[in-house]
Design a protein around this motif. Structure first.
Motif: not given
Length: 99
Positions: A11-12, A48-51, A63-69, A91-95
Motif C-alpha cells: 500500500l503506497l 512511500k510504503v504505508i502498509d 516508511g521506506d521509499f520505493v521506485a516502481i516502473e 518494485v525496481v528498488g528501495i531508495l
C-alpha cells in the motif's frame, strides 16, 4: 476506513516521478502518434510504503521509499481516500533517502 493490502501487495503513497533522460524522444518516420501518447513514458514513480501484506517477502519496511516502473501501481479510491497498490515484484528498488 482502513485499507489493508493482501496477496503480496504494498500500500503506497505517491510522492514523485523520475523521468529517464536516457530515453530521448525518437524521430519515428512513417508513423502517426496521437499527442496523448507519451513515447518517453519510461521512468520510475516514487512511492512511500504505508502498509504491506503479511506475505510480502521483499525486504521493505513501512516508511521506506520505493521506485516502481511507471504504470505499475494501481490507483484505488474508496470514498474520499485514494490509495495506490502494487505487487512486490514491481518494485525496481528501495531508495536510501528521498527528497
Amino acid at each position: 476506513m482502513k485499507f489493508r493490502p493482501r496477496n503480496r501487495r504494498l500500500l503506497l503513497h505517491k510522492v514523485g516521478t523520475e523521468k529517464s533522460n536516457k530515453h530521448a524522444k525518437k524521430e519515428l518516420e512513417g508513423f502517426v502518434i496521437p499527442e496523448t501518447i507519451d513515447i518517453n513514458k519510461k521512468g520510475n514513480e516514487i512511492y512511500k510504503v504505508i502498509d504491506k501484506s503479511p506475505d510480502v517477502s521483499l525486504a521493505v519496511e513501512i516508511g521506506d521509499f520505493v521506485a516502481i516502473e511507471t504504470g505499475m501501481a494501481n490507483k484505488r479510491e474508496y470514498g474520499e481516500h485514494v490509495y495506490y497498490t502494487t505487487q512486490e515484484n514491481y518494485v525496481v528498488g528501495i531508495l536510501e533517502s528521498y527528497e
